[in-house]
Design a protein around this motif. Structure first.
Motif, PDB file in Angstrom:
ATOM      1  N   MET A   1      60.801  45.063  28.061  1.00 43.21           N
ATOM      2  CA  MET A   1      59.947  44.266  28.943  1.00 43.21           C
ATOM      3  C   MET A   1      59.318  43.098  28.187  1.00 43.21           C
ATOM      4  N   ILE A   2      58.888  43.361  26.959  1.00 42.04           N
ATOM      5  CA  ILE A   2      58.264  42.299  26.162  1.00 42.04           C
ATOM      6  C   ILE A   2      59.256  41.170  25.907  1.00 42.04           C
ATOM      7  N   GLU A   3      60.511  41.524  25.615  1.00 41.79           N
ATOM      8  CA  GLU A   3      61.516  40.487  25.386  1.00 41.79           C
ATOM      9  C   GLU A   3      61.755  39.665  26.652  1.00 41.79           C
ATOM     10  N   PHE A   4      61.747  40.336  27.804  1.00 43.33           N
ATOM     11  CA  PHE A   4      61.933  39.643  29.079  1.00 43.33           C
ATOM     12  C   PHE A   4      60.807  38.629  29.303  1.00 43.33           C
ATOM     13  N   ILE A   5      59.571  39.053  29.062  1.00 45.13           N
ATOM     14  CA  ILE A   5      58.419  38.155  29.226  1.00 45.13           C
ATOM     15  C   ILE A   5      58.508  36.999  28.246  1.00 45.13           C
ATOM     16  N   ALA A   6      58.852  37.299  26.995  1.00 49.48           N
ATOM     17  CA  ALA A   6      58.945  36.254  25.978  1.00 49.48           C
ATOM     18  C   ALA A   6      60.031  35.234  26.330  1.00 49.48           C
ATOM     19  N   LYS A   7      61.141  35.725  26.890  1.00 49.56           N
ATOM     20  CA  LYS A   7      62.268  34.840  27.182  1.00 49.56           C
ATOM     21  C   LYS A   7      62.063  34.044  28.462  1.00 49.56           C
ATOM     22  N   TYR A   8      61.569  34.666  29.528  1.00 55.01           N
ATOM     23  CA  TYR A   8      61.486  34.023  30.836  1.00 55.01           C
ATOM     24  C   TYR A   8      60.059  33.679  31.279  1.00 55.01           C
ATOM     25  N   SER A  10      58.031  31.523  30.163  1.00 58.30           N
ATOM     26  CA  SER A  10      57.761  30.083  30.199  1.00 58.30           C
ATOM     27  C   SER A  10      58.117  29.496  31.565  1.00 58.30           C
ATOM     28  N   ASN A  11      59.095  30.077  32.252  1.00 63.00           N
ATOM     29  CA  ASN A  11      59.436  29.604  33.602  1.00 63.00           C
ATOM     30  C   ASN A  11      58.283  29.859  34.566  1.00 63.00           C
ATOM     31  N   ALA A  12      57.703  31.054  34.517  1.00 61.31           N
ATOM     32  CA  ALA A  12      56.562  31.370  35.374  1.00 61.31           C
ATOM     33  C   ALA A  12      55.373  30.470  35.042  1.00 61.31           C
ATOM     34  N   LEU A  13      55.180  30.177  33.766  1.00 55.08           N
ATOM     35  CA  LEU A  13      54.081  29.300  33.361  1.00 55.08           C
ATOM     36  C   LEU A  13      54.299  27.880  33.879  1.00 55.08           C
ATOM     37  N   LEU A  19      51.981  24.241  40.348  1.00 52.88           N
ATOM     38  CA  LEU A  19      51.136  24.592  41.485  1.00 52.88           C
ATOM     39  C   LEU A  19      49.685  24.182  41.246  1.00 52.88           C
ATOM     40  N   LEU A  20      49.221  24.336  40.026  1.00 52.78           N
ATOM     41  CA  LEU A  20      47.851  23.961  39.695  1.00 52.78           C
ATOM     42  C   LEU A  20      47.622  22.470  39.916  1.00 52.78           C
ATOM     43  N   TRP A  42      49.397  32.936  30.494  1.00 54.56           N
ATOM     44  CA  TRP A  42      49.600  32.332  29.171  1.00 54.56           C
ATOM     45  C   TRP A  42      49.300  33.345  28.068  1.00 54.56           C
ATOM     46  N   THR A  43      48.205  34.071  28.211  1.00 57.33           N
ATOM     47  CA  THR A  43      47.827  35.053  27.195  1.00 57.33           C
ATOM     48  C   THR A  43      48.905  36.113  27.028  1.00 57.33           C
TER      49      THR A  43
END
Length: 93
Positions: A1-8, A10-13, A19-20, A42-43
C-alpha cells in the motif's frame, strides 16, 4: 500500500491542487478547509514516498490555510454584521 501511495499519490495531489484553485476562483466558502484536507494528503504522500524536502512546504501550508480560513470567516461575519452584501458564493448544497 505504501508503494502504491508513493507511486500514484502525486496524481491525487495534482487533482486536489487543481480543485483548490478552482474553488478559490469561485470564492467557495470551504476552499481553505479543502486546502487543509489536501495537506493531510501531502503529509501521507511525503511519509510514503520519503520526499522529505516537501515537509517544510507542507507545514507552512497547514499554517497558511488555517489563517486564511480564520480570516475568511472573520471577514464574512464582519461584512454580514455591517449589512453589506457578500459576493455570490457557489451554493453550499
Amino acid at each position: 500500500m505504501i508503494e502504491f501511495i508513493a507511486k500514484y499519490g502525486s496524481n491525487a495531489l495534482s487533482v486536489s491542487m487543481i480543485l483548490l484553485v478552482i474553488f478559490g476562483a469561485y470564492k467557495w466558502r470551504w476552499t481553505w478547509i479543502w486546502g487543509l484536507f489536501s495537506q493531510i494528503l501531502w503529509t501521507v504522500w511525503i511519509f510514503a514516498s520519503g520526499e522529505w524536502g516537501f515537509i517544510y512546504m507542507n507545514l507552512f501550508m497547514y499554517v497558511a490555510y488555517t489563517f486564511a480560513h480564520i480570516k475568511w470567516e472573520r471577514d464574512r461575519k464582519n461584512a454580514g454584521s455591517k449589512g453589506q452584501h457578500l459576493q455570490q458564493e457557489v451554493a453550499d448544497t
